[in-house]
Structure formats: structure tokens, C-alpha cells
Design a protein around this motif. Structure first.
Motif, PDB file in Angstrom:
ATOM      1  N   GLU A  85       0.871  -1.197  -0.139  1.00 36.86           N
ATOM      2  CA  GLU A  85       0.011   0.004  -0.080  1.00 36.86           C
ATOM      3  C   GLU A  85       0.871   1.190   0.080  1.00 36.86           C
ATOM      4  OE1 GLU A  85      -2.493  -0.681   3.420  1.00 36.86           O
ATOM      5  OE2 GLU A  85      -3.700  -2.108   2.477  1.00 36.86           O
ATOM      6  N   ASN A  86       0.341   2.385  -0.445  1.00 36.76           N
ATOM      7  CA  ASN A  86       1.052   3.435  -0.562  1.00 36.76           C
ATOM      8  C   ASN A  86       2.488   3.667  -1.080  1.00 36.76           C
ATOM      9  OD1 ASN A  86      -1.519   4.120   0.962  1.00 36.76           O
ATOM     10  ND2 ASN A  86      -0.267   3.541   2.697  1.00 36.76           N
ATOM     11  N   MET A  87       2.700   2.652  -2.003  1.00 36.60           N
ATOM     12  CA  MET A  87       4.102   2.821  -2.368  1.00 36.60           C
ATOM     13  C   MET A  87       4.361   3.450  -3.853  1.00 36.60           C
ATOM     14  SD  MET A  87       5.103  -0.955  -1.520  1.00 36.60           S
ATOM     15  CE  MET A  87       6.638  -0.852  -1.919  1.00 36.60           C
ATOM     16  N   GLY A  88       3.519   4.248  -4.415  1.00 39.19           N
ATOM     17  CA  GLY A  88       3.416   4.909  -5.771  1.00 39.19           C
ATOM     18  C   GLY A  88       4.044   3.668  -6.701  1.00 39.19           C
ATOM     19  N   LEU A  89       3.374   2.566  -6.601  1.00 42.63           N
ATOM     20  CA  LEU A  89       3.500   1.556  -7.719  1.00 42.63           C
ATOM     21  C   LEU A  89       2.944   1.937  -8.996  1.00 42.63           C
ATOM     22  CD1 LEU A  89       2.896  -1.751  -5.624  1.00 42.63           C
ATOM     23  CD2 LEU A  89       5.180  -0.656  -6.025  1.00 42.63           C
ATOM     24  N   LYS A 110      -3.758  -1.054  -2.323  1.00 35.08           N
ATOM     25  CA  LYS A 110      -4.216   0.211  -1.895  1.00 35.08           C
ATOM     26  C   LYS A 110      -3.451   1.504  -2.223  1.00 35.08           C
ATOM     27  CE  LYS A 110      -6.621   2.349   2.020  1.00 35.08           C
ATOM     28  NZ  LYS A 110      -7.089   1.926   3.331  1.00 35.08           N
ATOM     29  N   ASN A 111      -3.895   2.343  -2.749  1.00 36.47           N
ATOM     30  CA  ASN A 111      -3.323   3.717  -2.859  1.00 36.47           C
ATOM     31  C   ASN A 111      -1.923   3.714  -3.762  1.00 36.47           C
ATOM     32  OD1 ASN A 111      -2.784   6.363  -2.874  1.00 36.47           O
ATOM     33  ND2 ASN A 111      -1.694   6.431  -0.996  1.00 36.47           N
ATOM     34  N   ASN A 112      -2.007   3.275  -4.986  1.00 38.10           N
ATOM     35  CA  ASN A 112      -0.683   3.132  -6.063  1.00 38.10           C
ATOM     36  C   ASN A 112      -1.350   3.922  -7.120  1.00 38.10           C
ATOM     37  OD1 ASN A 112       1.449   1.865  -4.613  1.00 38.10           O
ATOM     38  ND2 ASN A 112      -0.045   0.371  -4.061  1.00 38.10           N
TER      39      ASN A 112
HETATM   40  C1  LIG Z   1      -0.892   7.168  -0.969  1.00 37.99           C
HETATM   41  O1  LIG Z   1       0.584   7.106  -1.263  1.00 37.99           O
HETATM   42  C2  LIG Z   1       1.381   8.078  -1.213  1.00 37.99           C
HETATM   43  C3  LIG Z   1       2.836   7.812  -1.710  1.00 37.99           C
HETATM   44  O2  LIG Z   1       2.679   7.251  -2.783  1.00 37.99           O
HETATM   45  C4  LIG Z   1       1.230   8.935   0.102  1.00 37.99           C
HETATM   46  O3  LIG Z   1       2.086  10.370  -0.155  1.00 37.99           O
HETATM   47  C5  LIG Z   1      -0.147   9.522   0.642  1.00 37.99           C
HETATM   48  O4  LIG Z   1       0.000   9.943   1.515  1.00 37.99           O
HETATM   49  C6  LIG Z   1      -0.808   8.136   0.396  1.00 37.99           C
HETATM   50  N1  LIG Z   1      -2.226   8.596   0.730  1.00 37.99           N
HETATM   51  C7  LIG Z   1      -3.016   8.315   1.660  1.00 37.99           C
HETATM   52  C8  LIG Z   1      -4.288   8.835   1.633  1.00 37.99           C
HETATM   53  O5  LIG Z   1      -2.696   7.355   2.481  1.00 37.99           O
END
Ligand SMILES: *[C@@H]1O[C@H](CO)[C@@H](O)[C@H](O)[C@H]1NC(C)=O
Ligand SMILES: *[C@@H]1O[C@H](CO)[C@@H](O)[C@H](O)[C@H]1NC(C)=O
Ligand SMILES: *[C@@H]1O[C@H](CO)[C@@H](O)[C@H](O)[C@H]1NC(C)=O
Ligand SMILES: *[C@@H]1O[C@H](CO)[C@@H](O)[C@H](O)[C@H]1NC(C)=O
Ligand SMILES: *[C@@H]1O[C@H](CO)[C@@H](O)[C@H](O)[C@H]1NC(C)=O
Ligand SMILES: *[C@@H]1O[C@H](CO)[C@@H](O)[C@H](O)[C@H]1NC(C)=O
Ligand SMILES: *[C@@H]1O[C@H](CO)[C@@H](O)[C@H](O)[C@H]1NC(C)=O
Length: 640
Positions: A85-89, A110-112
């Protein structure tokens, strides 16, 4: 009545639990899990994420210890969770990327910024949570999600998904969100979907029907299953008693059979467990290379003799040895083939053999496997390398081949370039390889009459071997009939052909196409994209050569190692023309293999005279000298 029904139910449930527990326990010990590792490595390669590239190395799961790979969860050595999650993939994920992760229960990206299709989840029946929210998926919601009977949570919000919502109705589903996509049509009338509130659906302009406030216009028809009929439940209750008597009877029979096998199974499980540990230890040692460098293949077959099958020899006249001889032999890893690892085993008696472990096979019975392997071995030609023997057991399928001492064409062509160790690969040797391969293929195409299969299926330079006299031995043919289709489509050369990319067919002409690419590889010394091994950079040779010819930088096409051999220029151009015909995009325009063979054999081998070697490149092959002799080649190229 009521209480006897209850007793029946309890019994059935108890029996089911019992069966379930043993079947699952047995499954999870089955073999070791290179396939899961491959699936994860393919994901890693696709993402090309700097953190994962460094972090996902070594062994992914080791029994029940905490995995070293970020975002991976494991149980009993199997991957049960992937959570990135949240790794900018960025990038796309292959539809079949998860096929080998059969134990997967939690999946989150989630969130890529992943785009393209959702994956096909047909083989991930244990999934409970799927979270692909906040990405850029932009195709339909895969209907394979409907088959997940344990799915509890599905989060697809904040993507660009299109199309209508499939008729989810698995009662396990507790959380569901498809808001903020580009979905359209009527929300299906299933009880489960209707149990979620508006906030699970908002932000899709063209959705209609409850729970949205928009009524559907009559032209928008519900594409999902019709709603459950009410008398279904009354029908059920009248037949339940009959059904559970039958179920009970069948289950009791199963149970009796099962208990007979139980003790034996348990022993096997323990043994396999220790095999698995050894296997993983070995893989851990060699974590960064793809070759296994152990010196024994002992672990690949059961330790006790009566559990083993036998080595079955296909050629009654060859050297004969026992499985034990093979296990005692010292072995050297030859690297990882498309369908499993390869080893070279040095027998104490007789010549060295190559042992190929087969993975990802179709589910075949021992008889079917035997029939296929015999069909392959029956194809005999001086330029084909048939299997010597095979080994079949539930956990392990091996094919044994004679060892070809001069290696493969890929290494001969590309290895050691620019170093002092490089032995030049001269024109006459290359042409003789082209002859040998054409003969082998011509023979295979004659021997196999069917027009709808590619008799070789996986022709590439690493499957062309050279024996001690540099004679060509084509290997790996016919395996297409053994490999499961999704895997074959990922890995076999015929499935990389233009006709498979377009119309999803392969045929004899796909082999002709592969042969054309081999010729271009011989002529240019460059690696074709579709058969480039991991880490090597390939070029789309057919397009590249076409462009080169069209733009008249013809002189740069040929490999520098042969370009200077002036007396051979004529032959090179001839071979180039044949190659280009074989590479035609449309299979109908490609010649038959028999015709190709005739034309290739018309190009005669000339000696590599020594004096030519001293000629410097710039004076021997200028654009002028070449274009003077290439009008027909240029015309052929222009007509395309
Ligand atoms: C989504 O991921 C990005 C990194 O790719 C991060 O900076 C951002 O805070 C994340 N957004 C949420 C809502 O978690
Ligand atoms: C992977 O990313 C690096 C930079 O982060 C880039 O140099 C490299 O070419 C990429 N590799 C592939 C195969 O896309
Ligand atoms: C991968 O990352 C995790 C968490 O950041 C860390 O615990 C683990 O040691 C890393 N593994 C490797 C092989 O670097
Ligand atoms: C998923 O794969 C299975 C098996 O190959 C296939 O039958 C099914 O049609 C596929 N489903 C989707 C939605 O692609
Ligand atoms: C939504 O999907 C339609 C096709 O179904 C497409 O034409 C449109 O551009 C999409 N809109 C957005 C915002 O992606
Ligand atoms: C669905 O996702 C949207 C957007 O992230 C959020 O606002 C909404 O509360 C979610 N609904 C549910 C039921 O989780
Ligand atoms: C919708 O369904 C009805 C009956 O189920 C049918 O008569 C009608 O033609 C359908 N309309 C469209 C646009 O498909």
C-alpha cells in the motif's frame, strides 16, 4: 423429526470439518513453492520499484517464520497475503499474475498508480480481502470475483473502472465499495448488493437503480443474474431431508476410504516436509542467482525406495542406469529453464545426462504423461535431441536428455563478446546451424500432420544445442502439449508470435516465424525480444531489420564477426531474404517449412578463407557494395 434433522446436520458438519482439515493439511505440504516465488518475482519486475527491487530478494517464505519480503504474509511456507500500500507503484499487472498464489487470502495494492485490467482471480479461491482502491484500473470489474466464496471485503473505490457491476451474491461479503469509478448500468438486484448503502456506489455518473436515487430508463437492462425466486426456499426445504441422507451416506463411504489411507499419508507428509526444508535452505544460499548450484538432486525424489517410481527409458538401445545411480551422481545446476530447473548429472557409469524438472504441467495422469512423452521421443532425426528417459511421480516429473557438450546457440552467439576469450563464430558455422535447425523443423512438420498446433512451439536459440562435433541438436520440442495453457502463453515462443497476440491462434506457421527470428539472430548477432532471458536487452528483430533495409543502412545489419567475410555476402543476403519471408506478420504469407528448408539448403557453405579475416571492416563492406547486390532484397522490403 426436527431433532433427528438437527443430529444429521451436526454429523454432516463434523464429517466435513474432519475431511476439510486433512485435505487442507495435506495440500499445504505438497511440494515446495518455486511457482509462488516466480509469481512474486514477476510482480516485482513489472513494478520496477526501487525499494522492492532491493527488498524482495532471497527466500520469500520459510515455514512459519516472519517473511523477509516487505508486504508478504506466509503460513506453512505458502504465501497467504500480499499487501503493498501507498508505495507509488506504477504499471500494469498481468491478468494471470496471481494464478500460482493459490493460498492467497489477503491482497491489497491500495493507493498506488496501477492501471489496466483487474487480475483474473479464478485460481485464488481462498481470497477474503481484496483492496485495489485508489489506483488507476480502467477496465471492467472482473467477473472472476463472483467465484470467490469466502470473499468478505472488496474495495475498488477511486479507480476508473468501466462497465456494469457484476451480480455479486456471495453471502460472505461484508464490505463492498465501488464508489468514484466510471461504472454504468443498473445495480444488480441481489440481496447482498442491495444490503450496502449509497456510499458504496456514489461517484459513478451512469449507475442507476436502488440504492441510487436514479431510476433506470427502460432501455438499460440488468445484465446480472435474475433475482432469487421466492419459492426456491420452499423447494429447498422439501428436498433437504432427502439430500442430507444421501450426503451422509456418501460421506461415510469417503470417510472409510480416507481413514485407510490416513496413516500412510501422514508419514509421507512428514517426509515431504523435511524435503521442503532442505530445498528452501538450498535456495536461500543461492538467493540472487537463478541457477541452483547444489551438488545433488537427491531431494527431488522420495527418500524411500518403495515410494519412488522408476526411471523409464525411452530408447531401449541406450545406456541404462537406475534412479539410484542418478541420485549418487554429482550434479551441477544448468540454470532455470522455462518449465523448471535443469541439472547436469555426471554418472559414474556412462555419459553425462541433463535432468530437466517439469513444473506447471497440465494435470495429467501417469498414463497420459507417458503417452505424451513417448510421442515426443518417437520423433527421431539426427538434428533432434529426444528425451532418453522420464520419471513420473505425484510430486516430481523429470525428463532426462543426453548432455550436449558444446552448449547452446544462445551462448555461442552472445557470450563473451568483446573479451579475449571469445572464439569467433564464423559464417560457415552459422549457416550450418541454419541448415540443421531447418532440417529438424522440416522433419517435425512432416511428422506432425495437424495444422493447428506448432510442432515445436518453443524454438529459440537457447533450445538449439551443439554436440561435440558442433552438430545441431534441437531440443524442448513438443512440450506444448504438456504445459497448462496460461503458463504456455506466458512462456513459450510460439505464443509470442503476431498471430497469437492478435487472433489467439498458434500453428505450424508460428514455428516458421520463430525460425525466421533465429536466422535474424544468426545474421545480426542481436538478441530477439521474445526470447531474451531475464536481464538481457532484446530488440524486435523483424521490425528492426525491416527498418534497416528500408532506410538503407543495410551494411550495419550484419554481425561484425561475419560482415567482413566478403565471399559469403551473397549467402548472407539470401538467408536474410528467407528470414524476412518467415517473419511476415500474417501467417498466410509465410512459406511452409518444407519450402524454407529447400531454400536454405540452396545456400551452399563456403570455406572461411583466412586472408579475409585480415581485411578491415570499413573497406570490405560499404553501403555501395551492398546495395549493388541487394536490389531484390530492397524490393522485397518495399513491397511490405
Ligand atoms: C498514498 O501514497 C502516497 C505515496 O505514494 C502517500 O504520499 C500518500 O500519503 C498516500 N495517501 C493516503 C491517503 O494514504
Ligand atoms: C527500472 O527503473 C530504473 C530507474 O528507477 C530504470 O533505470 C530502469 O531502466 C528500469 N528498468 C526497466 C526494466 O524498466
Ligand atoms: C525488507 O523490508 C523489511 C521491512 O522494512 C525488513 O524487515 C526486511 O529485513 C527487508 N528484507 C530485505 C531482504 O532487505
Ligand atoms: C479467468 O480465467 C479462467 C480460467 O482461465 C477463465 O475461464 C475465465 O473466463 C477468466 N475470467 C475472466 C473474467 O477473464
Ligand atoms: C467513462 O467511460 C466511458 C466509456 O464507457 C468513456 O467514454 C469516458 O471517457 C469515461 N470517463 C472517464 C472520466 O474516464
Ligand atoms: C467508499 O469509498 C468512498 C471513497 O473512498 C468513501 O467516501 C465511502 O465512505 C466508502 N463507503 C463505504 C461504505 O465504505
Ligand atoms: C430489456 O429487457 C426486455 C425484457 O427483459 C426486452 O424486451 C427489451 O428489449 C430489453 N431492452 C434492451 C434495450 O435490451
Amino acid at each position: 423429526m426436527c431433532s433427528s434433522k438437527l443430529v444429521n446436520y451436526l454429523l454432516v458438519i463434523a464429517l466435513l470439518l474432519l475431511l476439510y482439515k486433512h485435505v487442507i493439511a495435506e495440500d499445504s505440504q505438497d511440494g515446495f513453492h518455486g511457482d509462488e516465488r516466480d509469481a512474486l518475482l514477476t510482480l516485482k519486475k513489472g513494478f520496477n520499484n526501487s525499494f522492492l527491487n532491493v527488498n524482495w530478494t532471497g527466500i520469500q517464505c520459510y515455514m512459519n517464520s516472519t517473511p523477509n519480503w516487505y508486504g508478504i504474509q506466509c503460513t506453512n511456507g505458502r504465501v497467504t497475503g500480499v499487501s503493498l500500500e501507498n508505495m507509488g507503484l506504477v504499471g500494469k499487472i498481468e491478468p494471470y499474475a496471481l494464478v500460482n498464489l493459490a493460498e492467497l487470502s489477503i491482497l491489497s495494492f491500495k493507493n498506488n498508480s496501477i492501471s489496466g485490467n483487474l487480475m483474473n482471480f479464478s485460481y485464488n479461491s481462498k481470497l477474503k480481502k481484496v483492496d485495489l482502491s485508489a489506483n488507476r484500473f480502467d477496465r471492467e470489474i472482473s467477473s472472476s470475483l463472483l467465484g470467490l466464496n469466502f470473499l468478505e471485503s472488496l474495495q475498488l473505490q477511486e479507480n476508473n473502472l468501466v462497465g456494469s457491476i457484476p451480480g455479486f451474491d456471495q453471502s460472505s461479503l461484508r464490505e463492498f465499495n465501488v464508489s468514484y469509478n466510471n461504472l454504468s448500468g443498473k445495480i444488480p438486484d441481489t440481496g447482498i448488493l442491495q444490503s450496502f448503502g449509497l456510499s458504496s456506489f456514489v461517484g459513478n455518473q451512469d449507475l442507476c437503480g436502488a440504492p441510487t436515487p436514479t431510476a433506470c430508463s427502460s432501455s438499460l437492462n440488468d445484465s446480472s443474474d435474475p433475482p432469487h425466486s421466492d419459492n426456491k426456499s420452499s423447494f429447498l426445504s422439501t428436498t433437504l431431508i432427502v439430500v442430507d441422507v444421501i450426503v451422509l451416506f456418501v460421506l461415510s463411504i469417503f470417510l472409510i476410504i480416507y481413514y485407510k489411507k490416513y496413516k500412510k499419508l501422514k508419514k509421507q507428509m512428514q517426509r515431504r516436509n523435511s524435503v521442503q526444508v532442505n530445498e528452501e535452505k538450498r535456495e536461500a544460499i543461492t538467493n540472487n542467482s537463478i541457477a541452483l548450484t547444489d551438488n545433488s538432486i537427491e531431494n527431488s525424489v522420495p527418500a524411500r525406495e518403495d515410494d519412488r517410481g522408476k526411471l523409464m527409458f525411452l530408447d531401449k538401445n541406450g545406456t541404462y542406469f537406475e534412479l539410484d545411480d542418478l541420485l549418487k551422481a554429482s550434479a551441477e545446476g544448468l540454470g532455470k529453464g522455462n518449465f523448471g530447473n535443469c541439472y547436469k548429472a555426471m554418472l559414474e557409469i556412462g555419459p553425462a545426462v541433463v535432468v530437466k524438472r517439469l513444473r506447471d504441467l497440465k494435470p495429467l495422469s501417469s498414463d497420459e504423461f507417458m503417452k505424451h512423452v513417448h510421442a515426443i521421443a518417437d520423433k527421431k532425426h539426427p538434428n533432434l535431441l529426444p528425451p532418453l528417459a522420464y520419471y513420473y511421480s505425484k510430486d516430481e516429473k523429470l525428463l532426462l536428455y543426453k548432455y550436449a557438450s558444446n552448449g547452446n546457440l544462445y551462448n555461442r552467439l552472445h557470450e563473451g563478446r568483446g573479451t579475449q576469450n571469445r572464439v569467433k563464430f564464423r559464417w560457415s558455422s552459422r549457416l550450418s546451424v541454419a541448415h540443421g535447425v531447418a532440417r529438424a523443423l522440416g522433419y517435425l512438420h512432416l511428422a506432425i500432420r495437424s495444422q493447428t498446433i506448432a510442432p515445436h512451439g518453443n524454438l529459440k536459440s537457447s533450445n538449439i544445442l551443439l554436440d561435440e562435433n558442433d552438430e545441431v541438436l534441437v531440443t524442448d520440442y513438443g512440450l506444448i502439449s504438456l504445459i497448462a495453457l496460461p503458463i504456455a502463453a506466458q512462456r513459450m515462443v510460439s505464443y509470442k508470435s503476431p498471430e497469437y497476440q492478435g487472433q489467439k491462434i498458434v500453428s505450424k506457421k508460428s514455428d516458421v516465424w520463430s525460425y525466421g527470428s533465429i536466422l535474424l539472430e544468426l545474421l545480426t548477432g542481436r538478441i530477439p525480444t521474445h526470447s531474451a532471458p531475464q536481464g538481457a536487452n532484446g530488440v524486435d528483430l523483424c521490425s528492426w531489420v525491416n527498418r534497416a533495409v528500408r532506410e538503407e543502412w543495410t551494411a550495419e545489419i550484419f554481425d561484425v564477426e561475419i560482415a567482413a567475410q566478403r565471399s559469403a555476402n551473397h549467402g548472407m543476403l539470401g538467408l536474410m531474404q528467407i528470414a524476412m519471408k518467415c517473419c511476415e506478420k500474417s501467417p498466410e504469407k509465410r512459406p511452409e517449412m518444407a519450402e524454407v528448408l529447400r531454400e536454405v539448403e540452396d545456400i551452399k557453405i563456403v570455406g572461411d578463407s583466412e586472408d579475409e579475416e585480415d581485411l578491415s571492416l570499413d573497406q570490405s563492406l560499404t553501403d555501395d557494395s551492398l546495395s549493388a547486390s541487394t536490389p531484390s532484397l530492397l524490393i522485397a522490403a518495399e513491397r511490405r
